[in-house]
Write a protein that holds these residues in place. Structure first.
Motif, PDB file in Angstrom:
ATOM      1  N   VAL A 219       0.842  -1.198   0.000  1.00 27.55           N
ATOM      2  CA  VAL A 219       0.000   0.000   0.000  1.00 27.55           C
ATOM      3  C   VAL A 219       0.878   1.249   0.000  1.00 27.55           C
ATOM      4  CG1 VAL A 219      -1.660   1.352   1.331  1.00 27.55           C
ATOM      5  CG2 VAL A 219      -1.999  -1.103   1.061  1.00 27.55           C
ATOM      6  N   GLN A 220       1.864   1.270   0.882  1.00 34.14           N
ATOM      7  CA  GLN A 220       2.756   2.426   0.940  1.00 34.14           C
ATOM      8  C   GLN A 220       3.535   2.580  -0.360  1.00 34.14           C
ATOM      9  OE1 GLN A 220       3.173   4.831   3.455  1.00 34.14           O
ATOM     10  NE2 GLN A 220       4.249   5.777   1.744  1.00 34.14           N
ATOM     11  N   GLN A 221       3.967   1.470  -0.932  1.00 34.03           N
ATOM     12  CA  GLN A 221       4.708   1.547  -2.184  1.00 34.03           C
ATOM     13  C   GLN A 221       3.862   2.183  -3.289  1.00 34.03           C
ATOM     14  OE1 GLN A 221       5.082  -1.829  -4.734  1.00 34.03           O
ATOM     15  NE2 GLN A 221       7.271  -1.507  -5.007  1.00 34.03           N
ATOM     16  N   THR A 222       2.581   1.812  -3.344  1.00 41.60           N
ATOM     17  CA  THR A 222       1.691   2.379  -4.359  1.00 41.60           C
ATOM     18  C   THR A 222       1.472   3.864  -4.122  1.00 41.60           C
ATOM     19  OG1 THR A 222       0.576   0.240  -4.574  1.00 41.60           O
ATOM     20  CG2 THR A 222      -0.583   2.160  -5.430  1.00 41.60           C
ATOM     21  N   ILE A 223       1.341   4.256  -2.856  1.00 45.77           N
ATOM     22  CA  ILE A 223       1.182   5.685  -2.526  1.00 45.77           C
ATOM     23  C   ILE A 223       2.430   6.462  -2.941  1.00 45.77           C
ATOM     24  CG2 ILE A 223       0.974   7.319  -0.618  1.00 45.77           C
ATOM     25  CD1 ILE A 223      -0.737   5.153   0.815  1.00 45.77           C
ATOM     26  N   ASP A 224       3.597   5.936  -2.613  1.00 48.92           N
ATOM     27  CA  ASP A 224       4.843   6.631  -2.933  1.00 48.92           C
ATOM     28  C   ASP A 224       5.082   6.717  -4.438  1.00 48.92           C
ATOM     29  OD1 ASP A 224       5.367   7.009  -0.267  1.00 48.92           O
ATOM     30  OD2 ASP A 224       6.677   5.267  -0.077  1.00 48.92           O
ATOM     31  N   LEU A 248      -3.648   3.584 -12.392  1.00 47.10           N
ATOM     32  CA  LEU A 248      -5.021   3.391 -11.930  1.00 47.10           C
ATOM     33  C   LEU A 248      -5.310   1.911 -11.706  1.00 47.10           C
ATOM     34  CD1 LEU A 248      -7.912   4.434 -11.377  1.00 47.10           C
ATOM     35  CD2 LEU A 248      -8.322   4.331 -13.840  1.00 47.10           C
ATOM     36  N   ASN A 249      -4.863   1.065 -12.617  1.00 46.60           N
ATOM     37  CA  ASN A 249      -5.086  -0.380 -12.462  1.00 46.60           C
ATOM     38  C   ASN A 249      -4.344  -0.930 -11.248  1.00 46.60           C
ATOM     39  OD1 ASN A 249      -6.738  -0.594 -14.725  1.00 46.60           O
ATOM     40  ND2 ASN A 249      -5.018  -0.935 -16.116  1.00 46.60           N
ATOM     41  N   GLU A 250      -3.133  -0.427 -11.009  1.00 43.56           N
ATOM     42  CA  GLU A 250      -2.361  -0.862  -9.839  1.00 43.56           C
ATOM     43  C   GLU A 250      -3.092  -0.497  -8.546  1.00 43.56           C
ATOM     44  OE1 GLU A 250       1.868   0.224  -7.599  1.00 43.56           O
ATOM     45  OE2 GLU A 250       1.613   0.703  -9.729  1.00 43.56           O
ATOM     46  N   ILE A 251      -3.606   0.720  -8.488  1.00 43.18           N
ATOM     47  CA  ILE A 251      -4.343   1.158  -7.305  1.00 43.18           C
ATOM     48  C   ILE A 251      -5.587   0.301  -7.111  1.00 43.18           C
ATOM     49  CG2 ILE A 251      -5.647   3.086  -6.306  1.00 43.18           C
ATOM     50  CD1 ILE A 251      -3.724   4.974  -7.824  1.00 43.18           C
ATOM     51  N   TRP A 252      -6.306   0.032  -8.203  1.00 39.77           N
ATOM     52  CA  TRP A 252      -7.535  -0.757  -8.120  1.00 39.77           C
ATOM     53  C   TRP A 252      -7.257  -2.160  -7.572  1.00 39.77           C
ATOM     54  CZ3 TRP A 252     -12.638   0.290  -8.645  1.00 39.77           C
ATOM     55  CH2 TRP A 252     -13.501  -0.803  -8.708  1.00 39.77           C
ATOM     56  N   ASP A 257      -7.570  -5.908  -2.792  1.00 44.82           N
ATOM     57  CA  ASP A 257      -6.935  -6.813  -1.829  1.00 44.82           C
ATOM     58  C   ASP A 257      -7.188  -6.429  -0.377  1.00 44.82           C
ATOM     59  OD1 ASP A 257      -5.984  -8.529  -3.686  1.00 44.82           O
ATOM     60  OD2 ASP A 257      -3.870  -8.038  -3.457  1.00 44.82           O
ATOM     61  N   ILE A 258      -7.480  -5.156  -0.110  1.00 44.15           N
ATOM     62  CA  ILE A 258      -7.563  -4.724   1.286  1.00 44.15           C
ATOM     63  C   ILE A 258      -8.955  -4.292   1.721  1.00 44.15           C
ATOM     64  CG2 ILE A 258      -5.137  -4.033   1.371  1.00 44.15           C
ATOM     65  CD1 ILE A 258      -6.027  -1.137   1.020  1.00 44.15           C
ATOM     66  N   LYS A 259      -9.836  -3.949   0.764  1.00 42.99           N
ATOM     67  CA  LYS A 259     -11.164  -3.458   1.132  1.00 42.99           C
ATOM     68  C   LYS A 259     -12.191  -4.576   1.040  1.00 42.99           C
ATOM     69  CE  LYS A 259     -11.837   0.503   1.735  1.00 42.99           C
ATOM     70  NZ  LYS A 259     -11.807   1.342   2.942  1.00 42.99           N
ATOM     71  N   ASP A 260     -13.287  -4.431   1.787  1.00 39.87           N
ATOM     72  CA  ASP A 260     -14.309  -5.465   1.789  1.00 39.87           C
ATOM     73  C   ASP A 260     -15.164  -5.394   0.525  1.00 39.87           C
ATOM     74  OD1 ASP A 260     -16.407  -3.531   2.161  1.00 39.87           O
ATOM     75  OD2 ASP A 260     -16.001  -3.532   4.312  1.00 39.87           O
ATOM     76  N   SER A 261     -15.958  -6.451   0.302  1.00 35.95           N
ATOM     77  CA  SER A 261     -16.740  -6.572  -0.929  1.00 35.95           C
ATOM     78  C   SER A 261     -17.804  -5.485  -1.043  1.00 35.95           C
ATOM     79  CB  SER A 261     -17.391  -7.956  -1.007  1.00 35.95           C
ATOM     80  OG  SER A 261     -18.227  -8.183   0.124  1.00 35.95           O
ATOM     81  N   THR A 262     -18.380  -5.050   0.081  1.00 34.81           N
ATOM     82  CA  THR A 262     -19.396  -3.993   0.046  1.00 34.81           C
ATOM     83  C   THR A 262     -18.821  -2.712  -0.525  1.00 34.81           C
ATOM     84  OG1 THR A 262     -20.538  -4.933   1.965  1.00 34.81           O
ATOM     85  CG2 THR A 262     -21.008  -2.632   1.422  1.00 34.81           C
TER      86      THR A 262
END
Length: 413
Positions: A219-224, A248-252, A257-262
């Motif tokens: 997550v931090q790597q993507t932010i940086d 954008l695809n990398e962030i998605w 991977d980290i957020k819930d299905s809702t």
């Protein structure tokens, strides 16, 4: 043919977790209003409370085993229940044939289940691989799009018996020297400055094969990485669009991977509307419009990653190793050992007005000392800010790039 080489990686980041016996802040923001900043990762005092390691501590960690950027690698992510997934890949562009003019690729997509964690000591935990399966049968091959794929088992996990986790702060002299050879070169850019005496990140080790995986916060790597993508001068409009579409695809993928299905289902509905509008721009070859809206969309989704990291992710603390092994410093350029006793305590760095502070993560700078205030700027990891006033109700006034703004004080501790 795969041969063993020392690891050299540009994959960086801090180690983070949820549910690891520390208080967790719940997000109160709606889907439309991503908020704040990334939690800082300064060294914590190991005397505050006992730390209990669990698989939940690895919810933003990716383990990496490889020979360097652009070469072979195996990556692995672990979910809260101990299930895991990842892939191994190695490309040989020079191995071609008339049927496979685009080269040869060795590949394995895999998933499995780890067993119960057993605590060996405060800095060492052990488990086993209870099961592992492959997307493609091992020892099979096929040609796809001019590439000859050979499906293998994942390098680094073969013949696995006991799997060990070594936590930040573990004395490097208590680690098998062959295991250390895989991760020693990663010390130069890590969440903790341990001067080579102790591990600065979490490690996963296959003890049977003496292999070790370096853990970093994806997550931090993507932010940086946002700083890299913002450096887009000299590119054509189409290249700009393609670059930001990749980001954008990398962030998605990482949000998935980290957020819930809702959350993801709600976000997906809006994403489909956005994709329809973007595709209409591409059909007209209006790459500038496609680039602008893709960049805007990527930065919006990036805010969700920043919010998640701030509200849900906390660093695995740098703990003191109480083993009897000598504290031997590692020469990071030559990988040689020199016998030196570590007598340097971990200090509590306090900031004063006028101090310059090197950011340890990417953060939002606000116009006013309030989370609902407009953003003045995004400041990136390793950039410098100047302290203009001491803590005031949880906020610190700072100067960044010639402008005055506010940062949550807890990020500068």
């Amino acid at each position: 043919m795969i041969t063993k080489r020392l690891v050299f990686t540009l994959l960086i980041g801090t180690l983070a977790f949820t549910g690891c016996s520390q208080t967790k802040h719940e997000s109160t923001n709606s889907l439309d209003e991503p908020s704040e900043v990334l939690e800082n990762t300064d060294v914590q005092d190991s005397g505050e409370e006992e730390f209990n390691f669990s698989y939940e501590c690895l919810n933003t960690t990716e383990f990496w085993f490889g020979s360097g950027a652009g070469a072979w690698r195996t990556t692995l992510r672990i979910k809260n229940d101990g299930s895991f997934y990842g892939e191994y890949s190695d490309t040989d562009a020079g191995s071609i044939s008339s049927e496979a003019p685009n080269g040869t690729k060795y590949y394995c997509a895999f998933n499995g289940q780890l067993g119960t964690l057993e605590k060996i000591d405060n800095l060492t935990y052990k488990t086993t691989i209870n099961s592992i399966s492959y997307e493609n049968p091992k020892d099979t091959d096929e040609i796809v799009d001019g590439i000859h794929y050979f499906y293998t088992e994942p390098y680094g996990l073969e013949n696995a018996g006991d799997i060990y986790f070594y936590l930040p702060g573990k004395n490097v002299n208590t680690i098998d020297s062959d295991e250390y050879s895989w991760i020693g070169k990663d010390f130069y850019d890590a969440p903790y400055d341990t001067e080579g005496w102790y591990l600065p990140f979490v490690v996963l080790a296959n003890s049977n094969m003496h292999y070790a995986f370096h853990g970093y916060d994806f997550v931090q790597q993507t932010i940086d990485a946002c700083e890299y993508y913002n450096n887009d001068s000299g590119l054509s409009e189409e290249q700009l669009y393609l670059m930001w579409d990749q980001y954008l695809n990398e962030i998605w993928v990482n949000l998935h991977d980290i957020k819930d299905s809702t959350f993801m289902n709600s976000l997906k509905e809006k994403e489909l509307d956005w994709i329809s509008e973007r595709d209409s721009k591409l059909e007209k070859k209006d790459y500038m419009a496609a680039y602008s809206m893709t960049k805007e969309r990527a930065l919006l989704l990036l805010d969700y990653l920043i919010e998640y990291s701030n509200n849900n992710a906390y660093p695995i603390p740098l703990q003191e190793d109480t083993s009897d092994a000598p504290h031997t410093a590692i020469n990071q350029s030559s990988n040689e050992h020199t016998a030196t006793i570590d007598e340097t305590p971990i200090s509590d760095n306090r900031l004063s007005v006028g101090d310059e502070y090197v950011l340890k993560s990417t953060i939002n700078i606000r116009m006013q000392p309030d989370s609902s205030s407009d953003k003045l700027a995004i400041a990136y990891k390793d950039e410098i800010i100047t302290i203009k006033s001491e803590d005031l109700n949880g906020w610190t006034e700072i100067e960044y790039d010639g402008s005055i703004g506010y940062v949550r004080s807890e990020l500068l501790q």
